[in-house]
Scaffold this motif. Sequence first.
Motif, PDB file in Angstrom:
ATOM      1  N   ILE A 171      11.511  -2.345  -7.452  1.00 44.20           N
ATOM      2  CA  ILE A 171      12.128  -1.200  -8.129  1.00 44.20           C
ATOM      3  C   ILE A 171      11.784   0.088  -7.391  1.00 44.20           C
ATOM      4  O   ILE A 171      12.651   0.940  -7.141  1.00 44.20           O
ATOM      5  CB  ILE A 171      11.658  -1.146  -9.592  1.00 44.20           C
ATOM      6  N   THR A 172      10.499   0.248  -7.022  1.00 41.07           N
ATOM      7  CA  THR A 172      10.096   1.445  -6.285  1.00 41.07           C
ATOM      8  C   THR A 172      10.713   1.459  -4.899  1.00 41.07           C
ATOM      9  O   THR A 172      11.111   2.514  -4.389  1.00 41.07           O
ATOM     10  CB  THR A 172       8.562   1.499  -6.179  1.00 41.07           C
ATOM     11  N   LEU A 173      10.808   0.293  -4.276  1.00 39.52           N
ATOM     12  CA  LEU A 173      11.377   0.201  -2.936  1.00 39.52           C
ATOM     13  C   LEU A 173      12.840   0.621  -2.922  1.00 39.52           C
ATOM     14  O   LEU A 173      13.328   1.181  -1.927  1.00 39.52           O
ATOM     15  CB  LEU A 173      11.221  -1.234  -2.422  1.00 39.52           C
ATOM     16  N   THR A 174      13.549   0.360  -4.000  1.00 31.49           N
ATOM     17  CA  THR A 174      14.943   0.801  -4.094  1.00 31.49           C
ATOM     18  C   THR A 174      15.040   2.322  -4.038  1.00 31.49           C
ATOM     19  O   THR A 174      15.926   2.884  -3.380  1.00 31.49           O
ATOM     20  CB  THR A 174      15.554   0.287  -5.403  1.00 31.49           C
ATOM     21  N   LEU A 175      14.107   3.003  -4.730  1.00 36.72           N
ATOM     22  CA  LEU A 175      14.073   4.459  -4.659  1.00 36.72           C
ATOM     23  C   LEU A 175      13.743   4.954  -3.258  1.00 36.72           C
ATOM     24  O   LEU A 175      14.364   5.895  -2.751  1.00 36.72           O
ATOM     25  CB  LEU A 175      13.035   5.002  -5.647  1.00 36.72           C
ATOM     26  N   ILE A 176      12.752   4.318  -2.634  1.00 35.34           N
ATOM     27  CA  ILE A 176      12.341   4.748  -1.289  1.00 35.34           C
ATOM     28  C   ILE A 176      13.486   4.582  -0.301  1.00 35.34           C
ATOM     29  O   ILE A 176      13.723   5.450   0.558  1.00 35.34           O
ATOM     30  CB  ILE A 176      11.100   3.953  -0.837  1.00 35.34           C
ATOM     31  N   ARG A 200       7.863   3.261 -17.850  1.00 35.33           N
ATOM     32  CA  ARG A 200       6.629   2.506 -17.574  1.00 35.33           C
ATOM     33  C   ARG A 200       6.802   1.484 -16.466  1.00 35.33           C
ATOM     34  O   ARG A 200       5.830   1.042 -15.856  1.00 35.33           O
ATOM     35  CB  ARG A 200       6.147   1.809 -18.848  1.00 35.33           C
ATOM     36  N   ASN A 201       8.043   1.081 -16.170  1.00 36.15           N
ATOM     37  CA  ASN A 201       8.328   0.155 -15.064  1.00 36.15           C
ATOM     38  C   ASN A 201       8.718   0.888 -13.792  1.00 36.15           C
ATOM     39  O   ASN A 201       9.183   0.265 -12.842  1.00 36.15           O
ATOM     40  CB  ASN A 201       9.434  -0.815 -15.454  1.00 36.15           C
ATOM     41  N   HIS A 202       8.573   2.211 -13.812  1.00 41.39           N
ATOM     42  CA  HIS A 202       8.921   3.077 -12.681  1.00 41.39           C
ATOM     43  C   HIS A 202      10.416   3.060 -12.391  1.00 41.39           C
ATOM     44  O   HIS A 202      10.852   3.238 -11.245  1.00 41.39           O
ATOM     45  CB  HIS A 202       8.124   2.682 -11.427  1.00 41.39           C
ATOM     46  N   VAL A 203      11.202   2.887 -13.426  1.00 45.62           N
ATOM     47  CA  VAL A 203      12.653   2.948 -13.296  1.00 45.62           C
ATOM     48  C   VAL A 203      13.080   4.394 -13.498  1.00 45.62           C
ATOM     49  O   VAL A 203      12.522   5.127 -14.323  1.00 45.62           O
ATOM     50  CB  VAL A 203      13.332   2.019 -14.329  1.00 45.62           C
ATOM     51  N   LEU A 251       0.828  -1.202   0.000  1.00 45.10           N
ATOM     52  CA  LEU A 251       0.000   0.000   0.000  1.00 45.10           C
ATOM     53  C   LEU A 251       0.863   1.253   0.000  1.00 45.10           C
ATOM     54  O   LEU A 251       0.605   2.202  -0.756  1.00 45.10           O
ATOM     55  CB  LEU A 251      -0.918  -0.011   1.228  1.00 45.10           C
ATOM     56  N   LEU A 252       1.910   1.265   0.820  1.00 45.08           N
ATOM     57  CA  LEU A 252       2.787   2.432   0.871  1.00 45.08           C
ATOM     58  C   LEU A 252       3.519   2.641  -0.454  1.00 45.08           C
ATOM     59  O   LEU A 252       3.716   3.776  -0.897  1.00 45.08           O
ATOM     60  CB  LEU A 252       3.786   2.275   2.013  1.00 45.08           C
ATOM     61  N   ILE A 253       3.919   1.554  -1.086  1.00 45.00           N
ATOM     62  CA  ILE A 253       4.596   1.666  -2.381  1.00 45.00           C
ATOM     63  C   ILE A 253       3.638   2.211  -3.436  1.00 45.00           C
ATOM     64  O   ILE A 253       4.015   3.047  -4.277  1.00 45.00           O
ATOM     65  CB  ILE A 253       5.171   0.298  -2.794  1.00 45.00           C
ATOM     66  N   GLU A 254       2.389   1.766  -3.412  1.00 42.61           N
ATOM     67  CA  GLU A 254       1.398   2.307  -4.351  1.00 42.61           C
ATOM     68  C   GLU A 254       1.192   3.811  -4.132  1.00 42.61           C
ATOM     69  O   GLU A 254       1.087   4.589  -5.092  1.00 42.61           O
ATOM     70  CB  GLU A 254       0.072   1.574  -4.187  1.00 42.61           C
ATOM     71  N   LEU A 255       1.142   4.228  -2.871  1.00 43.08           N
ATOM     72  CA  LEU A 255       0.996   5.652  -2.578  1.00 43.08           C
ATOM     73  C   LEU A 255       2.206   6.445  -3.084  1.00 43.08           C
ATOM     74  O   LEU A 255       2.064   7.567  -3.580  1.00 43.08           O
ATOM     75  CB  LEU A 255       0.824   5.861  -1.069  1.00 43.08           C
ATOM     76  N   ARG A 257       4.106   5.699  -5.682  1.00 46.04           N
ATOM     77  CA  ARG A 257       4.012   5.810  -7.137  1.00 46.04           C
ATOM     78  C   ARG A 257       2.946   6.836  -7.539  1.00 46.04           C
ATOM     79  O   ARG A 257       3.143   7.620  -8.472  1.00 46.04           O
ATOM     80  CB  ARG A 257       3.704   4.448  -7.752  1.00 46.04           C
ATOM     81  N   ALA A 258       1.806   6.822  -6.853  1.00 49.04           N
ATOM     82  CA  ALA A 258       0.756   7.790  -7.170  1.00 49.04           C
ATOM     83  C   ALA A 258       1.219   9.218  -6.886  1.00 49.04           C
ATOM     84  O   ALA A 258       0.918  10.149  -7.646  1.00 49.04           O
ATOM     85  CB  ALA A 258      -0.505   7.474  -6.360  1.00 49.04           C
ATOM     86  N   GLU A 259       1.984   9.402  -5.812  1.00 49.36           N
ATOM     87  CA  GLU A 259       2.482  10.732  -5.472  1.00 49.36           C
ATOM     88  C   GLU A 259       3.465  11.235  -6.529  1.00 49.36           C
ATOM     89  O   GLU A 259       3.408  12.389  -6.955  1.00 49.36           O
ATOM     90  CB  GLU A 259       3.154  10.684  -4.100  1.00 49.36           C
ATOM     91  N   GLU A 260       4.349  10.370  -6.978  1.00 42.24           N
ATOM     92  CA  GLU A 260       5.314  10.781  -7.988  1.00 42.24           C
ATOM     93  C   GLU A 260       4.641  11.032  -9.341  1.00 42.24           C
ATOM     94  O   GLU A 260       5.064  11.916 -10.089  1.00 42.24           O
ATOM     95  CB  GLU A 260       6.406   9.724  -8.134  1.00 42.24           C
TER      96      GLU A 260
END
Length: 912
Positions: free
Chosen positions: A729-734, A663-666, A645-649, A651-654
């Motif tokens: 992939i998103t978690l790496t950014l976080i 498209r893969n959020h890279v 849920l936090l990862i989805e939030l 991505r939506a925020e960015e």
Amino acid sequence: METIEVQKFPLMGSNMQYDTSTRSFIERQQPPKLDTTLEKVLHLLTDPHSAKVKERHTKAVKKICDKYQNGFYLKDLGLVYKVVEALVDHMERDDHYTSSLVQIIMLSGKSFLKEKASDDAVYGKDLTEFLVKLVKLIELPKPMVQIAVTHCIGSLYCTPVPIYNDGPQACRHELNIKAIEDSNVVKIFATELKKMEDDTVYQEILHLLLFLSLSSSNCDCLLDMDIIDVIARNMVAACGSSNSKLLQLSVEVLWNVIEYGNPLKVQDRFETTAVVRSLYSTFCHFIQKAKTKQDLQLRNDVMSVTQVLVTRCPNAPLLECGFIKILTLVATNSEVKTKDELMNGFSMKPQNDDFELKKAAWTTLIGLAENDAMRQVMIDVGLLTALFDYVKPNDSVCSVEWTSAQYEELQLQALSSLETLSPLCLEEYMREHGNTRLIMLLEWACLDCDYGGHGNSFFGEGGYQTRRAQLRYTVRVLLAVVRTGNENVVQDLCDQGLISSLLVVLKKYKDTEVPIELSILSNTLLILSLVCDTDSHRKATFGDEGVDLLLQFLSLDSGKFSSGLGYHKLLLSAVNAIWCCVSFMNQDLFLERGGIPILLDLLEKCPPSMQNLVLGALLDLTEDARAVPHVVTWRGTGQKTAVSLLIELWRAEEQAMGVKRDRNHVMTDPATPLQGVEQLMSDVSAQALSSTPTLAILDVADNMRAKIYAMLFRIGFENLPPVCAKDQITLTLIENYLDFKVGEVWEEIIAELMLDNITPIKSDREALKEIQTIIAAKSEAVKRHQMEILERESRVELEEEQACYEQIKFNFKQWEQQNASRINFINKTSDYETLQMSKQRQSALAEKSKQEPPGIRDTVEHSTLLKMLTTTVHSGRHINVPLSDNPSIVSPHKVLPAISPTRSNERSVITQ
């Protein structure tokens, strides 16, 4: 044949006469007919040879009026005014022409006719010029003409355009209005009004200005002149003559000018003492001498003008003229006794006029309460005392001055007024025991006893047959007082049981769906938040009951958030109460009651505008390590974890910020790993010249990314549950958010140094360069790691695809084997040779499968197979044989015993 001529005799009539000379009837000679066209009439009026034929002039004008009874044509405006000018010339020499001139002027008050649809556009300018010339006739010292001119303009401005069944149609009403406003005829009337001595004509012009002042442009014209002062002075003079009609017109004209005029011009004109003093004198006159119904209504009209004046011109000299004092005396007449001479003979009665006056006076005074000097006058006279006189339970009140419905309406307006006035004068509020009165009224409003609320007026909305209206405004007054932050007032409220009373309110309406009750709940939670924010003892008083109620409000159905009933306000108030009433003191109870899962459910379902607040409250609660397991074990829709849920939030925020991602959020641009569109387009120079924080710092508070990073940090990046490759992939950014944010700040520092032309020393330059290198290397490393995750996921997907393909091949091979077996079975049943070969193979396989018993030789073996049997399957104890005429075929419904091997020579049965 000879024809006989028949003599024709004419019909005898009034137009025939007998000629004795010719002895025959001839047509009588008539006087020449008067041509009624405008050209002929104009010639008749201007011809010096016909200057003395007044009767013919009068008849000509009358016939013109009869011919053009629906109005003149737009194309004839020039001729019409020439006729008017000719009549004016004759009138100066002879008053006999006054009536004819008045007839033409009155006829000009009808909408002008058009022959073509385009006449409105063609003759619009001509109409404006005609009206200017026509209105100037008011300068003539003839009352009849002056009144006719006012009626003419009033008819054109106010009367709707008629529709005729036959003939030409009138021009549009909008054209008449535009022509009057463009011609600025209001200035001519205003100029004439200043020097008008005839009261009748003055009143007619004022009546016309009443309609013309409904236009903002006309109001501005009046404000540019001194006509407002003239009207105000004459209004005071009319008080002595008791000319109620003139008073009414003057008040209404002033009302329109204040309401529709340009605000700046209104302030310039009414900031003078003269106009306000005239209103004050008129109001005092009616306060002392108003007896009739008409006088009472005029008094209330003056009150309404003052009310509008306060709204449009708050700097009007009401205090200097004594207006504030007289208004306060009127507003407190029923509750505070006074010996002021202005109030001699004045008393409020339970009639609508006095009731409306009191409400208007309260509204006007509360609108001026922000002014310290005016507020002090109100308090000295006793306004606060009068308002608190209504703050008491209403079921046992017996008011002499007002009916029950009027008293309830005054009580609600008094509470609404106290909402504004009480925070501005807390000392007087405490002196009037405001806390005690409000707590008592709050407890009374929470009772379940029957109460016949009338629910009248704006303040009584939703209060019919209930006490909700009183409760609503009592809570609002308490909220206004608590918001002042005065600790003495707040402590006194708590000592008198405010928190317990508010919990009763929450419990009473916890299952409501009524908008007013939802508003009461929202304000109640806000009061509790303000009261309990900094005091642990008050949080303890909030206790178990408060936590349970709070959890119930947080568990609202997500479909109600956008219902428009006020659930979103209630939800925001409940989230705010978590910070103020739950954190640290009641946190154990909140965790025991399952508060963390409820907050996570709310975070998943609430609108995006609320997610930041809910996540902030959740982050505040996770400072306690015992709350983290509740977050980890939570499961949402589709068994979604809190991490997902936090990862989805994130991505939506960015996506909302416009951060560059594929498209893969890279990450696509390692140089700007976190910047959104707004931050990329910002100019560092504009930020460097101000003391405000830079966008890199403001970004932390503007969005949820910092809160999401902190939440996952508390959970632990090493102990997170398994997630999909996209989430990895998103978690790496976080995980690297803090490093990237520090890098952004350093980049802004470097840019500001360059902007200010500051050159760092060598060691600092090396340090800054090293920082830039580390940040760039970090970004590249994160991007490589993201690509590795993506490649690993691609390999896993390829392996899964290959395994799936092998399974498909295996399933296909099985199908081929089954198909071959089926074809073999069909061949055996349709080809005898194939059946024999299958029989031989079966026998051979059976022989191979036998084992020779040890020690037994030269024994006789008996065959267990029927030699004539044509089946290739094992037979059971019974066989179904179809019935046929052939005696060798048995019916399928007849069950035969299995054939014994010992009797195989005696009988054989063939089955198919």
